[in-house]
Design a protein around this motif. Structure first.
Motif, PDB file in Angstrom:
ATOM      1  N   GLY A 170     -12.638 -68.380  27.329  1.00  0.00           N
ATOM      2  CA  GLY A 170     -11.591 -69.392  27.088  1.00  0.00           C
ATOM      3  C   GLY A 170     -10.321 -69.041  27.850  1.00  0.00           C
ATOM      4  O   GLY A 170      -9.678 -69.909  28.467  1.00  0.00           O
ATOM      5  N   GLN A 191      -8.501 -71.341  30.874  1.00  0.00           N
ATOM      6  CA  GLN A 191      -7.427 -72.150  30.288  1.00  0.00           C
ATOM      7  C   GLN A 191      -6.527 -72.847  31.317  1.00  0.00           C
ATOM      8  O   GLN A 191      -5.825 -73.794  31.001  1.00  0.00           O
ATOM      9  N   TYR A 246     -11.627 -73.840  22.025  1.00  0.00           N
ATOM     10  CA  TYR A 246     -11.069 -73.878  23.383  1.00  0.00           C
ATOM     11  C   TYR A 246     -11.338 -75.206  24.084  1.00  0.00           C
ATOM     12  O   TYR A 246     -10.559 -75.629  24.926  1.00  0.00           O
TER      13      TYR A 246
END
Ligand code: KIV
Ligand code: ZN
Length: 510
Positions: free
Chosen positions: A85, A89, A132
């Motif tokens: 995640g 991001q 996420y």
């Protein structure tokens, strides 16, 4: 309206698990840009929890790509998912792919977990990944050897937990095409909430059946195929993207779906991956082999000349053969050069880099009249391999004469100072490598030495790949030059530079 078949490319993850196929971050980004240009729907960029290098590479791909979904692989473990995640991001259009083994042999001997524990962990992992992104894929590893009732239970549970793609891997390449197609059909029919997920397949080629298994799965309702350029991948590799895509495109009368792949980008992608990894493509390989469209027998040639379709089911130009048109020569200016690099999706980080490569382009154009796209890729690859060159070839004098012992003398810049050495060898390349070793004393083991001509003709650049191994680290070095001894020396030094660089990472292992 035809259904869409999602193409999920895992060249940068499973492909990189081919022994010796490790790639640098910059190389991964270059391949990712080519996959994006080709129209790949999902690019699996790596396995961020495997190493710092993999984490950085996934992040760099997520930063560079905007028209394809970027995916990272994670074991069904919270820490792995967090790392994935984190790496992703930077981009909105991402997917987390989490997996856990479901076959009795893997659960008992590898995981040492009961089936109920595996289900619990799978559910937890999918829920964790959903923090996420909504785009979560789940794989029951070794599904091809898993028990069907258990597989149905796991998959139903992970759909409820939020998985939107269910990937069915034939991890060890064990299943037969009709059996694998039947598995996909059964899962879709038996799992009550199966309509809430896209079924995907991921086939390995241990019995040479990866593409056949994938296509049978498509005929039985799979709408995502996981594949790699040139069929690269763990052991015997994965299903070859070019074969899956061209089978579906060529047989639109047979398949109920199609991909959004721009097939003219297939051959450039194949050459790029082969050049970077040093894995040559066999001449008779379907679609991307040098002989895939060559007709040797007189009867065939006569037939093709009279009516192309007598012996050709696809057009070479539709998969990108001949797309490497002559474009630049020694009179081309910097602007033409810059804009061709841009068209090829090659982004250089600075004007200095552009200038350096432009100078080398001019040198090359003096030696070789026609410069093709492949030559440009090789120049960039040569120039952009590592942030700083600790070892640099200053000069090379190699002699090979009938009846005489081959001999080489090299001058190399090491850090700030200049060093010279000479050696004899069994051939001029051997003599050159021995002379280099006298200076570097790297003691690395030479695992691969391969020479490919980048384009055709005796004035073509030779692209050399050297793979070195030292203390568990593998480095592929590339060198391109119209003089293959010089290309070999550059490739050797480039591999040594990578071993020297603290940024170089170990080969990731699952
Ligand atoms: O082959 C395999 O099972 C895999 C999974 C991680 C999808 O690569
Ligand atoms: Zn795999």
């Amino acid at each position: 309206m035809r259904e869409h078949l999602v193409i999920f490319d895992t060249t940068l993850r499973d492909g990189e698990q081919s022994p010796g196929a490790s790639m640098t971050m910059e190389e991964k980004v270059r391949i990712a840009r080519q996959l994006e240009r080709m129209g790949v729907d999902v690019i699996e960029a790596g396995f961020p929890a495997a190493s710092r290098g993999d984490f950085e590479a996934v992040r760099a791909v997520a930063e560079a790509v905007s028209n394809s979904t970027v995916c990272g692989l994670a074991r069904a473990i919270e820490a792995d998912i967090d790392r994935t995640g984190e790496a992703l991001q930077i981009n909105q259009n991402v997917r987390i792919h989490t997996f856990i083994a479901t076959s009795p042999i893997h659960m008992k001997n590898k995981l040492r977990m009961s089936p109920d524990q595996v289900i619990d962990q799978a559910i937890k992992a999918v829920k964790w990944a959903r923090q996420y992104t909504d785009n979560v894929e789940f794989s029951p590893e070794d599904a091809g050897r898993s028990e069907i009732d258990f597989l149905c239970r796991v998959l139903e549970a992970v759909i409820d937990a939020g998985a939107r793609t269910l990937n069915i891997p034939d991890t060890v390449g064990y299943t037969m095409p009709d059996q694998f197609g039947g598995l996909i059909r059964t899962l879709r029919e038996r799992i009550p909430n199966s309509d809430k997920a896209v079924f995907s397949v991921h086939c390995h080629n241990d019995l040479g059946l990866a593409v056949a298994n994938s296509l049978f799965a498509v005929m039985n309702g799979a709408r995502q195929v996981e594949c790699t350029i040139n069929g690269l991948g763990e052991r015997a590799g994965n299903a070859a993207l070019e074969e899956v895509v061209m089978a579906v495109r060529t047989r639109q009368d047979y398949f109920p779906c199609d991909t959004r792949i721009d097939t003219t980008q297939i051959v450039p992608a194949s050459k790029l991956v082969s050049g970077i990894t040093g894995f040559p493509v066999q001449p008779n390989k379907a679609i991307v082999g040098a002989n895939a469209f060559a007709h040797e027998s007189g009867i065939h040639q006569d037939g093709v000349l009279k009516h192309r379709e007598t012996y050709e089911i696809m057009r070479a130009e539709d998969v990108g053969w001949g797309a490497n048109k002559l474009l630049l020569g020694k009179h081309s200016g910097r602007n033409a050069f810059r804009s061709r690099l841009k068209e090829l999706g090659i982004k250089l980080e600075s004007e200095e880099k552009l200038n350096a490569i432009f100078m080398r382009f001019k040198d090359l154009a003096d030696k070789k009249h026609e410069i093709f796209d492949e030559d440009l890729h090789a120049l960039v690859s040569d120039e952009a391999q590592i942030p700083e060159e600790h070892y640099r070839l200053l000069s090379l004098h190699a002699v090979s004469e009938t009846g005489e012992i081959p001999f080489a003398q090299v001058v190399i810049a090491v850090g700030g100072s200049e060093k010279q050495a000479e050696s004899e060898g069994s051939g001029p390349v051997d003599a050159t490598f021995r002379a280099i070793e006298k200076i570097l004393d790297s003691r690395a083991e030479l695992q691969l030495f391969s020479v490919n001509n980048i384009t055709s003709g005796t004035d073509a650049q030779g692209e050399v790949t050297v793979r070195l191994q030292k203390a568990g680290r593998i480095a592929n070095g590339h060198g391109a030059d119209t003089d293959i001894i010089a290309a070999s020396a550059k490739a050797y030094l480039s591999a040594c530079n990578k071993l020297h660089s603290s940024l170089e990472r170990t080969h990731p292992q699952i």
